[in-house]
Design a protein around this motif. Structure first.
Motif, PDB file in Angstrom:
ATOM      1  N   UNK A  84     -14.499  -2.627   4.545  1.00  0.00           N
ATOM      2  CA  UNK A  84     -15.594  -1.690   4.793  1.00  0.00           C
ATOM      3  C   UNK A  84     -15.239  -0.366   4.107  1.00  0.00           C
ATOM      4  N   UNK A  85     -15.867   0.717   4.523  1.00  0.00           N
ATOM      5  CA  UNK A  85     -15.673   1.995   3.841  1.00  0.00           C
ATOM      6  C   UNK A  85     -14.307   2.622   4.103  1.00  0.00           C
ATOM      7  N   UNK A  86     -13.587   2.133   5.102  1.00  0.00           N
ATOM      8  CA  UNK A  86     -12.299   2.745   5.446  1.00  0.00           C
ATOM      9  C   UNK A  86     -11.112   1.787   5.316  1.00  0.00           C
ATOM     10  N   UNK A  87     -11.297   0.515   5.669  1.00  0.00           N
ATOM     11  CA  UNK A  87     -10.186  -0.422   5.745  1.00  0.00           C
ATOM     12  C   UNK A  87     -10.080  -1.259   4.472  1.00  0.00           C
ATOM     13  N   UNK A  88      -8.896  -1.208   3.856  1.00  0.00           N
ATOM     14  CA  UNK A  88      -8.671  -1.974   2.635  1.00  0.00           C
ATOM     15  C   UNK A  88      -7.254  -2.487   2.554  1.00  0.00           C
ATOM     16  N   UNK A  89      -7.039  -3.390   1.603  1.00  0.00           N
ATOM     17  CA  UNK A  89      -5.739  -4.040   1.437  1.00  0.00           C
ATOM     18  C   UNK A  89      -5.408  -4.154  -0.049  1.00  0.00           C
ATOM     19  N   UNK A  90      -4.120  -4.201  -0.351  1.00  0.00           N
ATOM     20  CA  UNK A  90      -3.645  -4.435  -1.711  1.00  0.00           C
ATOM     21  C   UNK A  90      -2.410  -5.314  -1.631  1.00  0.00           C
ATOM     22  N   UNK A  91      -2.222  -6.179  -2.640  1.00  0.00           N
ATOM     23  CA  UNK A  91      -1.082  -7.098  -2.639  1.00  0.00           C
ATOM     24  C   UNK A  91      -0.406  -7.092  -3.998  1.00  0.00           C
ATOM     25  N   UNK A  92       0.862  -7.559  -4.007  1.00  0.00           N
ATOM     26  CA  UNK A  92       1.585  -7.577  -5.264  1.00  0.00           C
ATOM     27  C   UNK A  92       2.869  -8.372  -5.198  1.00  0.00           C
ATOM     28  N   UNK A  93       3.810  -8.004  -6.056  1.00  0.00           N
ATOM     29  CA  UNK A  93       5.066  -8.733  -6.178  1.00  0.00           C
ATOM     30  C   UNK A  93       5.913  -8.587  -4.921  1.00  0.00           C
ATOM     31  N   UNK A  94       6.842  -9.549  -4.764  1.00  0.00           N
ATOM     32  CA  UNK A  94       7.745  -9.629  -3.610  1.00  0.00           C
ATOM     33  C   UNK A  94       6.993  -9.649  -2.291  1.00  0.00           C
ATOM     34  N   UNK A  95       5.805 -10.290  -2.311  1.00  0.00           N
ATOM     35  CA  UNK A  95       5.049 -10.477  -1.082  1.00  0.00           C
ATOM     36  C   UNK A  95       4.555  -9.210  -0.441  1.00  0.00           C
ATOM     37  N   UNK A  96       4.331  -8.168  -1.236  1.00  0.00           N
ATOM     38  CA  UNK A  96       3.928  -6.875  -0.690  1.00  0.00           C
ATOM     39  C   UNK A  96       2.458  -6.879  -0.293  1.00  0.00           C
ATOM     40  N   UNK A  97       2.186  -6.472   0.942  1.00  0.00           N
ATOM     41  CA  UNK A  97       0.813  -6.325   1.439  1.00  0.00           C
ATOM     42  C   UNK A  97       0.669  -4.904   1.982  1.00  0.00           C
ATOM     43  N   UNK A  98      -0.222  -4.128   1.379  1.00  0.00           N
ATOM     44  CA  UNK A  98      -0.482  -2.761   1.818  1.00  0.00           C
ATOM     45  C   UNK A  98      -1.814  -2.693   2.556  1.00  0.00           C
ATOM     46  N   UNK A  99      -1.942  -1.688   3.408  1.00  0.00           N
ATOM     47  CA  UNK A  99      -3.194  -1.480   4.135  1.00  0.00           C
ATOM     48  C   UNK A  99      -3.534   0.005   4.174  1.00  0.00           C
ATOM     49  N   UNK A 100      -4.823   0.282   4.052  1.00  0.00           N
ATOM     50  CA  UNK A 100      -5.326   1.643   4.231  1.00  0.00           C
ATOM     51  C   UNK A 100      -6.422   1.636   5.288  1.00  0.00           C
TER      52      UNK A 100
END
Length: 218
Positions: A84-100
């Motif tokens: 939605x307008x506030x909650x997001x995710x990003x992923x990458x190497x070494x199994x990294x999962x970010x959240x905003x």
């Protein structure tokens, strides 16, 4: 010898100054790392781009101007998705999962796993998927995998694991129908039951497909 000592003491303050300061990016501005994915928090003029070395960029005016966002990782980020307008995710190497939870203005590390992740998609605040792949040293073959969370990313369960090219992009048309494409466009992988079971369909060869979009399951 006296001249050498004089030059050393003249240069010493510059060495101390250099040690006290960090390096600053000068050109190109605002940064120069490659960017891999672009996402729009729904209903806003915001764009968020992610890329190499944990780079996160944010625009408040649909890309006219950009600013760098503090990133909690130096891992390469390959994909991002906003629920939605506030909650997001990003992923990458070494199994990294970010959240905003601030529309991409600030990020935290949500989870790490032993996998390279190329794609992420959440269908609700609790249910989401991440996928990727790599090389299996034991079998000396390529493999891809897909993980599912039902608690907002706190824990993950592997729901797909098979030999083949890594998963590259993943999406859901609705709560039940989802689809993923592997790198080099070798396979299309479909689910009709919210990710519980998956069907693999080979794609026609001879085409270079980097993404696929369905509007519904038909």
């Amino acid at each position: 010898m006296k001249t050498n000592f004089t030059l050393f003491f003249l240069f010493l303050p510059f060495l101390v100054l250099a040690q006290q300061r960090e390096w600053l990016w000068i050109n190109p501005t605002p940064q120069g790392n490659s960017l891999q994915a672009l996402a729009n928090p729904g209903g806003t003029d915001v764009l968020v781009a992610v890329g190499a070395n944990g780079t996160i960029m944010r625009s408040m005016d649909f890309g006219e101007n950009w600013s760098a966002v503090n990133s909690p990782t130096k891992e390469h980020l390959w994909s991002s998705h906003f629920l939605n307008s506030t909650t997001g995710y990003a992923v990458g190497t070494k199994g990294t999962i970010l959240k905003t939870e601030t529309g991409g203005n600030s990020w935290t590390v949500l989870h790490k796993m032993e996998a390279t992740l190329n794609t992420v998609h959440f269908v609700s605040e609790k249910i989401g998927f991440v996928g990727g792949g790599g090389h299996n040293a034991t079998t000396n073959t390529g493999e891809h995998y897909l993980f599912k969370t039902e608690d907002g990313g706190a824990t993950w369960t592997r729901v797909l694991h098979r030999q083949g090219s890594p998963l590259w992009r993943f999406n859901f048309a609705d709560q039940d129908f989802g689809y993923a494409i592997t790198s080099f466009a070798r396979d299309l992988i479909l689910t009709y039951d919210g990710g519980n079971t998956w069907v693999v369909k080979p794609l026609p060869q001879g085409y270079q497909v980097s993404d696929v979009v369905f509007t519904d399951k038909d």
